[in-house]
Design a protein around this motif. Sequence first.
Motif, PDB file in Angstrom:
ATOM      1  N   ASP A   1      23.325 -11.511   8.421  1.00 38.88           N
ATOM      2  CA  ASP A   1      24.274 -10.940   9.387  1.00 38.88           C
ATOM      3  C   ASP A   1      23.709  -9.682  10.038  1.00 38.88           C
ATOM      4  O   ASP A   1      23.897  -9.453  11.241  1.00 38.88           O
ATOM      5  N   ASP A   2      23.020  -8.862   9.231  1.00 46.35           N
ATOM      6  CA  ASP A   2      22.399  -7.643   9.769  1.00 46.35           C
ATOM      7  C   ASP A   2      21.327  -8.002  10.790  1.00 46.35           C
ATOM      8  O   ASP A   2      21.222  -7.369  11.859  1.00 46.35           O
ATOM      9  N   VAL A   3      20.521  -9.001  10.463  1.00 46.96           N
ATOM     10  CA  VAL A   3      19.453  -9.449  11.358  1.00 46.96           C
ATOM     11  C   VAL A   3      20.045  -9.949  12.679  1.00 46.96           C
ATOM     12  O   VAL A   3      19.549  -9.615  13.765  1.00 46.96           O
ATOM     13  N   LYS A   4      21.108 -10.729  12.581  1.00 52.00           N
ATOM     14  CA  LYS A   4      21.768 -11.267  13.780  1.00 52.00           C
ATOM     15  C   LYS A   4      22.266 -10.134  14.675  1.00 52.00           C
ATOM     16  O   LYS A   4      22.089 -10.162  15.909  1.00 52.00           O
ATOM     17  N   LEU A   5      22.872  -9.143  14.067  1.00 51.92           N
ATOM     18  CA  LEU A   5      23.379  -7.987  14.819  1.00 51.92           C
ATOM     19  C   LEU A   5      22.237  -7.234  15.495  1.00 51.92           C
ATOM     20  O   LEU A   5      22.329  -6.879  16.679  1.00 51.92           O
ATOM     21  N   LEU A   6      21.150  -6.988  14.776  1.00 51.15           N
ATOM     22  CA  LEU A   6      20.027  -6.225  15.318  1.00 51.15           C
ATOM     23  C   LEU A   6      19.329  -6.980  16.451  1.00 51.15           C
ATOM     24  O   LEU A   6      18.898  -6.367  17.440  1.00 51.15           O
ATOM     25  N   LYS A   7      19.210  -8.295  16.317  1.00 51.97           N
ATOM     26  CA  LYS A   7      18.614  -9.094  17.397  1.00 51.97           C
ATOM     27  C   LYS A   7      19.458  -9.004  18.669  1.00 51.97           C
ATOM     28  O   LYS A   7      18.932  -8.838  19.775  1.00 51.97           O
ATOM     29  N   LYS A   8      20.774  -9.100  18.488  1.00 47.72           N
ATOM     30  CA  LYS A   8      21.674  -9.007  19.630  1.00 47.72           C
ATOM     31  C   LYS A   8      21.550  -7.641  20.299  1.00 47.72           C
ATOM     32  O   LYS A   8      21.467  -7.545  21.534  1.00 47.72           O
ATOM     33  N   TRP A   9      21.508  -6.582  19.474  1.00 47.25           N
ATOM     34  CA  TRP A   9      21.433  -5.237  20.030  1.00 47.25           C
ATOM     35  C   TRP A   9      20.097  -4.994  20.744  1.00 47.25           C
ATOM     36  O   TRP A   9      20.059  -4.379  21.803  1.00 47.25           O
ATOM     37  N   ARG A  10      19.016  -5.505  20.180  1.00 48.80           N
ATOM     38  CA  ARG A  10      17.715  -5.291  20.819  1.00 48.80           C
ATOM     39  C   ARG A  10      17.665  -5.951  22.200  1.00 48.80           C
ATOM     40  O   ARG A  10      17.128  -5.382  23.153  1.00 48.80           O
ATOM     41  N   THR A  11      18.256  -7.128  22.300  1.00 51.78           N
ATOM     42  CA  THR A  11      18.305  -7.823  23.593  1.00 51.78           C
ATOM     43  C   THR A  11      19.132  -7.032  24.601  1.00 51.78           C
ATOM     44  O   THR A  11      18.720  -6.820  25.745  1.00 51.78           O
ATOM     45  N   LEU A  12      20.316  -6.587  24.185  1.00 52.01           N
ATOM     46  CA  LEU A  12      21.192  -5.822  25.075  1.00 52.01           C
ATOM     47  C   LEU A  12      20.553  -4.505  25.498  1.00 52.01           C
ATOM     48  O   LEU A  12      20.675  -4.069  26.650  1.00 52.01           O
ATOM     49  N   GLN A  13      19.870  -3.861  24.569  1.00 46.65           N
ATOM     50  CA  GLN A  13      19.219  -2.582  24.854  1.00 46.65           C
ATOM     51  C   GLN A  13      18.121  -2.746  25.909  1.00 46.65           C
ATOM     52  O   GLN A  13      18.026  -1.971  26.865  1.00 46.65           O
ATOM     53  N   LYS A  14      17.300  -3.781  25.744  1.00 54.04           N
ATOM     54  CA  LYS A  14      16.235  -4.047  26.712  1.00 54.04           C
ATOM     55  C   LYS A  14      16.809  -4.369  28.093  1.00 54.04           C
ATOM     56  O   LYS A  14      16.317  -3.885  29.115  1.00 54.04           O
ATOM     57  N   GLU A  15      17.863  -5.181  28.092  1.00 57.62           N
ATOM     58  CA  GLU A  15      18.495  -5.560  29.362  1.00 57.62           C
ATOM     59  C   GLU A  15      19.051  -4.338  30.079  1.00 57.62           C
ATOM     60  O   GLU A  15      18.958  -4.227  31.309  1.00 57.62           O
ATOM     61  N   TYR A  16      19.631  -3.417  29.324  1.00 60.65           N
ATOM     62  CA  TYR A  16      20.206  -2.217  29.945  1.00 60.65           C
ATOM     63  C   TYR A  16      19.119  -1.398  30.631  1.00 60.65           C
ATOM     64  O   TYR A  16      19.258  -1.001  31.799  1.00 60.65           O
ATOM     65  N   PHE A  17      18.012  -1.121  29.937  1.00 60.08           N
ATOM     66  CA  PHE A  17      16.966  -0.286  30.517  1.00 60.08           C
ATOM     67  C   PHE A  17      16.269  -0.981  31.683  1.00 60.08           C
ATOM     68  O   PHE A  17      15.863  -0.330  32.652  1.00 60.08           O
ATOM     69  N   LEU A  18      16.132  -2.312  31.593  1.00 58.61           N
ATOM     70  CA  LEU A  18      15.561  -3.054  32.730  1.00 58.61           C
ATOM     71  C   LEU A  18      16.457  -2.946  33.959  1.00 58.61           C
ATOM     72  O   LEU A  18      15.971  -2.823  35.090  1.00 58.61           O
ATOM     73  N   SER A  19      17.793  -2.984  33.730  1.00 59.90           N
ATOM     74  CA  SER A  19      18.728  -2.854  34.843  1.00 59.90           C
ATOM     75  C   SER A  19      18.669  -1.475  35.480  1.00 59.90           C
ATOM     76  O   SER A  19      19.055  -1.288  36.637  1.00 59.90           O
ATOM     77  N   GLU A  20      18.184  -0.489  34.710  1.00 55.67           N
ATOM     78  CA  GLU A  20      18.026   0.873  35.217  1.00 55.67           C
ATOM     79  C   GLU A  20      16.629   1.095  35.792  1.00 55.67           C
ATOM     80  O   GLU A  20      16.268   2.217  36.167  1.00 55.67           O
ATOM     81  N   GLY A  21      15.835   0.009  35.841  1.00 58.50           N
ATOM     82  CA  GLY A  21      14.491   0.111  36.390  1.00 58.50           C
ATOM     83  C   GLY A  21      13.472   0.680  35.432  1.00 58.50           C
ATOM     84  O   GLY A  21      12.380   1.100  35.832  1.00 58.50           O
ATOM     85  N   ILE A  22      13.801   0.721  34.138  1.00 50.87           N
ATOM     86  CA  ILE A  22      12.892   1.270  33.128  1.00 50.87           C
ATOM     87  C   ILE A  22      12.253   0.103  32.370  1.00 50.87           C
ATOM     88  O   ILE A  22      12.940  -0.658  31.683  1.00 50.87           O
ATOM     89  N   ARG A  23      10.928  -0.031  32.500  1.00 50.90           N
ATOM     90  CA  ARG A  23      10.224  -1.139  31.857  1.00 50.90           C
ATOM     91  C   ARG A  23       9.465  -0.693  30.606  1.00 50.90           C
ATOM     92  O   ARG A  23       8.832  -1.505  29.938  1.00 50.90           O
ATOM     93  N   LYS A  24       9.538   0.575  30.308  1.00 52.73           N
ATOM     94  CA  LYS A  24       8.866   1.108  29.126  1.00 52.73           C
ATOM     95  C   LYS A  24       9.476   0.533  27.853  1.00 52.73           C
ATOM     96  O   LYS A  24      10.683   0.324  27.766  1.00 52.73           O
ATOM     97  N   GLU A  25       8.630   0.261  26.869  1.00 54.46           N
ATOM     98  CA  GLU A  25       9.110  -0.300  25.606  1.00 54.46           C
ATOM     99  C   GLU A  25      10.026   0.712  24.904  1.00 54.46           C
ATOM    100  O   GLU A  25       9.708   1.898  24.798  1.00 54.46           O
ATOM    101  N   VAL A  26      11.162   0.217  24.443  1.00 55.67           N
ATOM    102  CA  VAL A  26      12.111   1.097  23.749  1.00 55.67           C
ATOM    103  C   VAL A  26      11.611   1.354  22.335  1.00 55.67           C
ATOM    104  O   VAL A  26      11.346   0.421  21.583  1.00 55.67           O
ATOM    105  N   LYS A  27      11.506   2.624  21.976  1.00 59.81           N
ATOM    106  CA  LYS A  27      10.950   3.001  20.674  1.00 59.81           C
ATOM    107  C   LYS A  27      12.015   3.062  19.588  1.00 59.81           C
ATOM    108  O   LYS A  27      11.866   2.479  18.517  1.00 59.81           O
TER     109      LYS A  27
END
Length: 383
Positions: free
Chosen positions: A264-290
Amino acid sequence: MAGFSKYKNKSGEFWKFTYYGGIDPKTGKRKRSTKRGFKTKKEAQLAAEEIEKQIRIGTFKNHKLTYGDVFDEWWITHKKTIKPSTISRKRSLFKKHILPRFDKIKLLDISRQYCQEMIDDIANSLNTTSSASDVKIQANLVFKYALKNDYIERNPMEHTVIPKKDSDFTASNEEERNFWYKNEIKYFLEQLNEKAIFQYYVLFYLLIYTGMRKGELIALEWDDINLDNKTIRINKTMFFQDGKEVIQTAKKQASNRTISITDDDVKLLKKWRTLQKEYFLSEGIRKEVKNVLTREDMRPLRLAHPNDLLASHIKKEGLHKINVHGLRHTHASLLFEAGASIKEVQARLGHKDIQTTMNIYTHVTSFTAQKTADTFLEYMKSE
C-alpha cells in the motif's frame, strides 16, 4: 618571563610587571596581564616570582577571568564535538538564559548561593522543570571545564538543585497523551484525503505509517526509496539555520537505518511521484525532482510547515491535540498493539536508547490494561 617597568600617577611613582596567565580563546595562547601598584622593583619581582611559580605548578588562579572568558575558551573546542543543529540550539540557550546572568562576573566571585539564585530564577522563567534542568547542565559544563583547567578549586554549580513547580506535585486525573488511537488516525487521514492537497496527505501518511522524524521525512529523497525492494533508507535529516536549509547526515548509528514498507505504501508513493512530476512539467520545469516533499520552487518544505498544518486540521476536525512528534509516538504505539517487540520498534524508529522506546511502551500497556478490564467486564455480563 615577567617584564618590569616604572610608571607615574597622581599618587607618585610605582612599579608594574607583565606576565602571561590565562588562555586567549582566539589565539589559544596565554593572555598577557599586568600587575600594578608596587612601591619598589623588588616588591614587583617577588610578586612576579610567586605568580610564575603558581603557573609552573598549576595552582595559579586568574582573578580577572570571567565566566564569559571561560565560555569563549570552552566553546571553541566544544562546538567541534556536536552536530550543527545542536550548536545552534546550545548557543541560543547560552545567549538567552545563561550568559546574561553569568557573562561579566569574575569566575572566582561566583558562589554556590549565587548559582542557586540563578537556577531558581531560570526555573521560574521557564515552563517546565526539565527545561531548567537542561539550562543547568549546559551552564555546568563551563564550570567543569574551568575546574579541569585549574581556573577554580571547586565547582559552585555542583550542588544546586532544580526547584519543583506546583504541577510536579499535583496528580492529574488523566495523563496527557501525545498520540492518537487507531480510530482517530483513520478519521484524520480520511478527512485529509477529502479536503487537503495530495502532498499533505502523503506527508502525514508517511509520518504515521513509517514513524520517521519530521526532519528525516523533509530531507528524504526519491533516491532513498527502493520501490522494488519496498524499503526506505533513512540516513539524513533537515534543519534550518539562519534561514537556510541544512542537510545533516545521521551521525548516530541507530538513526541511520533502512525500514520496510508495504504494498500500500509503494502504491501511494508511485501515485505521488507521478503527480509530482506532472505538476512540475505543467509549470515548465523539466528538472528531476530530488525531494519526496517540496515547495513550489522545488526546495524542501519548511520544518515548521507540518506543525502548522497539523494544528490547523486538528482544530478544524475537533481531534485530540497532539504535535507532529506525537505521530511518531502514534506509529510506535500501534506497532506495540500489533504485537511488535520492543527491540523491533527501537530499530524501526532509530532510538539510540531503549529507554525511549520503553517510555512509549508504558503508554500502550496502560491503554491495553483498560481494554483488558473492559473485556473481563463484558465476559462477566454475558450468559
